[in-house]
Design a protein around this motif. Structure first.
Motif, PDB file in Angstrom:
ATOM      1  N   VAL A 348       0.598  -1.156   0.082  1.00 40.49           N
ATOM      2  CA  VAL A 348       0.163  -0.191  -0.100  1.00 40.49           C
ATOM      3  C   VAL A 348       0.988   1.500   0.019  1.00 40.49           C
ATOM      4  CG1 VAL A 348      -1.968  -1.044   0.870  1.00 40.49           C
ATOM      5  CG2 VAL A 348      -0.330  -0.221   2.382  1.00 40.49           C
ATOM      6  N   LYS A 360      -3.967   5.195   2.134  1.00 33.14           N
ATOM      7  CA  LYS A 360      -3.886   3.914   2.166  1.00 33.14           C
ATOM      8  C   LYS A 360      -5.198   3.164   1.938  1.00 33.14           C
ATOM      9  CE  LYS A 360      -0.199   3.766   6.016  1.00 33.14           C
ATOM     10  NZ  LYS A 360       0.717   2.979   5.127  1.00 33.14           N
ATOM     11  N   ARG A 364      -5.881   0.302  -0.593  1.00 31.42           N
ATOM     12  CA  ARG A 364      -6.500  -0.884  -0.325  1.00 31.42           C
ATOM     13  C   ARG A 364      -7.713  -1.253  -1.185  1.00 31.42           C
ATOM     14  NH1 ARG A 364      -5.797   1.314   5.082  1.00 31.42           N
ATOM     15  NH2 ARG A 364      -4.189   0.028   5.996  1.00 31.42           N
ATOM     16  N   ARG A 365      -8.419  -0.336  -1.816  1.00 33.08           N
ATOM     17  CA  ARG A 365      -9.448  -0.315  -2.580  1.00 33.08           C
ATOM     18  C   ARG A 365      -9.155  -0.896  -3.995  1.00 33.08           C
ATOM     19  NH1 ARG A 365     -11.442   3.934   0.262  1.00 33.08           N
ATOM     20  NH2 ARG A 365     -10.647   5.574  -1.257  1.00 33.08           N
ATOM     21  N   ILE A 367      -6.222  -2.781  -4.390  1.00 30.81           N
ATOM     22  CA  ILE A 367      -5.969  -4.046  -4.353  1.00 30.81           C
ATOM     23  C   ILE A 367      -7.329  -4.914  -4.098  1.00 30.81           C
ATOM     24  CG2 ILE A 367      -5.053  -5.788  -2.891  1.00 30.81           C
ATOM     25  CD1 ILE A 367      -3.081  -3.538  -2.000  1.00 30.81           C
ATOM     26  N   LEU A 368      -8.207  -4.559  -3.566  1.00 28.59           N
ATOM     27  CA  LEU A 368      -9.418  -5.444  -3.326  1.00 28.59           C
ATOM     28  C   LEU A 368     -10.150  -5.748  -4.591  1.00 28.59           C
ATOM     29  CD1 LEU A 368     -10.896  -4.131  -0.153  1.00 28.59           C
ATOM     30  CD2 LEU A 368      -9.930  -6.588  -0.473  1.00 28.59           C
ATOM     31  N   THR A 380      -3.176  -9.937  -4.044  1.00 26.10           N
ATOM     32  CA  THR A 380      -4.261 -10.516  -3.362  1.00 26.10           C
ATOM     33  C   THR A 380      -4.457 -10.168  -1.864  1.00 26.10           C
ATOM     34  OG1 THR A 380      -3.650 -12.856  -3.326  1.00 26.10           O
ATOM     35  CG2 THR A 380      -4.843 -12.206  -5.091  1.00 26.10           C
ATOM     36  N   ASP A 381      -3.336  -9.887  -1.327  1.00 24.89           N
ATOM     37  CA  ASP A 381      -2.875  -9.570   0.154  1.00 24.89           C
ATOM     38  C   ASP A 381      -2.694  -8.232   0.265  1.00 24.89           C
ATOM     39  OD1 ASP A 381      -2.461  -9.572   2.716  1.00 24.89           O
ATOM     40  OD2 ASP A 381      -0.873 -10.880   2.684  1.00 24.89           O
ATOM     41  N   GLU A 382      -3.429  -7.235   0.936  1.00 31.25           N
ATOM     42  CA  GLU A 382      -3.288  -5.838   1.236  1.00 31.25           C
ATOM     43  C   GLU A 382      -2.093  -5.673   2.265  1.00 31.25           C
ATOM     44  OE1 GLU A 382      -6.330  -4.193   4.267  1.00 31.25           O
ATOM     45  OE2 GLU A 382      -7.383  -4.978   2.435  1.00 31.25           O
TER      46      GLU A 382
END
Length: 408
Positions: A348, A360, A364-365, A367-368, A380-382
């Motif tokens: 992030v 951040k 994260r959004r 990544i999701l 796949t892992d924030e």
């Protein structure tokens, strides 16, 4: 390999484009005596085509290079339905304005591969909405529909696949193969078109068009299909973990396009050079015989040639120089943003540092939503940490944002 007398079929055979041909001998003879107008249809479902369409684009290029006339048929009419061939479900239907916008955008791609104009072998772009939108339902059923057997249509693999899986096949989609056959008939009448080309999944549709032209007009027309192009590891050509490899630069940066070709499997170099470049065959034979580290030079030649053809010489030079400075000199290519990292960094924070996210939460959004990639792999892992050593680490956000993490 069958010996062909026409430069058209000889070129297509030597370079690996031919899977099936209807009456190859008659087509071969025709291509030696006259200019053969040939077409391929493209449904304008997006503003850009991707690498999966490149074999068909190159087929039209080979047609023109061997003295014949390419017809690019845009599916302004059929695009309102969507080709069900080997699809698991129906496509989202587009409106008229969206289709027309996509056609204008896609034409820019074809202008890089073909010469358009009014000459006998110049390419033309037509839109099947010109005749399909004007059809009257009852006359069409009476005049054209009578030549189609539902029993036979149900036997085509593209239809059987959906039915065997008990997946819905709408009446709208079922009509697609009739409309495609009618396209061939109309192009034969309007433009003297004698050849339809397409992928192997189009064989049934092409044969339908050939039979319709013969029954309604007594005209002999022909078809060629290409093999399904797979990579040496069995994957589908153009499918990557990070998504489609778009031909338009506004959907995929020059560097990513160049790098796609540079990352070709050693075993695919010769095949891809034949299909996707204009390099002479003897030069390709020499390049594909290289071994060890030398094969990388062949991959760079492939990347430069393919990128130049699609994006232009300046784009290929820029991408090649970025790759050289980044991966060979260990420095940073001028066309990619960089962020200096000491040891490791949270993904992030890396996205924020490169300017791909403002906070951040936004990172994260991203990544999701599946939009972040590190070294080509989707994140796949924030909570992931990235370790940066001597080699830069590539990081991307979406289709357009690409950068490098470098040790400092």
């Amino acid at each position: 390999m069958t010996e062909h007398i026409s430069p058209l079929l000889r070129t297509l055979a030597e370079r690996g484009y031919i899977h099936q041909t209807t009456d190859a001998a008659a087509l071969d003879a025709l291509a030696t005596t006259q200019i053969v107008p040939g077409y391929i249809g493209f449904d304008p479902t997006a503003p850009s085509l991707h690498v999966g369409s490149l074999v068909q684009i190159m087929l039209l290029r080979r047609l023109q290079q061997t003295g014949h006339k390419p017809i690019v048929l845009m599916g302004g009419g059929t695009g309102k339905i969507g080709d069900p061939s080997f699809k698991d479900e129906a496509r989202k239907l587009l409106g008229h304005d969206g289709i027309q916008t996509n056609i204008v955008s896609i034409k820019r791609i074809f202008e890089r591969f073909l010469t358009f104009g009014n000459g006998p072998t110049d390419a033309v772009m037509l839109d099947n909405a010109e005749w399909l939108d004007a059809l009257e339902y009852i006359p069409f059923l009476r005049d054209v529909g009578q030549h189609f057997s539902v029993n036979r249509m149900l036997s085509f693999d593209s239809v059987k696949l959906r039915l065997d899986r008990e997946q819905s096949l709408s009446f709208l989609e079922f009509n697609y193969m009739i409309l495609q056959a009618y396209d061939f008939l109309e192009l034969s009448r309007r433009a003297g078109c004698r050849l339809q080309m397409g992928g192997s999944d189009q064989w049934g549709n092409i044969v339908n068009g050939i039979e319709l032209s013969r029954r309604m007009d007594g005209t002999e027309v022909y078809g060629i299909t290409t093999p399904l192009i797979t990579t040496a590891d069995g994957g589908k050509m153009g499918k990557t973990m990070s998504g489609a490899v778009w031909l338009h630069e506004d959907q995929l940066p020059h560097f990513d396009y160049w790098q796609f070709w540079r990352n070709t499997d050693d075993r695919d170099v010769g095949k891809f050079l034949r299909l996707f470049t204009d390099l002479p065959l003897d030069e390709i034979t020499r390049l594909e015989a290289l071994e060890g580290a030398e094969i990388n030079e062949a991959k760079k030649i492939l990347a430069n040639a393919a990128t130049t053809m699609c994006r232009g010489q300046a784009a290929a030079d820029e991408a090649a120089e970025t790759a050289r400075r980044t991966f060979e000199e260990g420095s940073v290519g001028g066309s990619l943003p960089t962020f200096v990292v000491s040891g490791s960094i949270a993904v992030v924070d890396a996205l924020i540092g490169l300017g791909f996210a403002k906070s951040k939460g936004e990172a994260r959004r991203l990544i999701l939503g599946g939009g972040a990639r590190v070294a080509g792999e989707k994140v796949t892992d924030e909570a992931m940490n990235i370790t940066v050593g001597a080699e830069p680490v590539a990081i991307a956000a979406g289709k357009k944002n690409h950068g490098l993490l470098v040790a400092g």
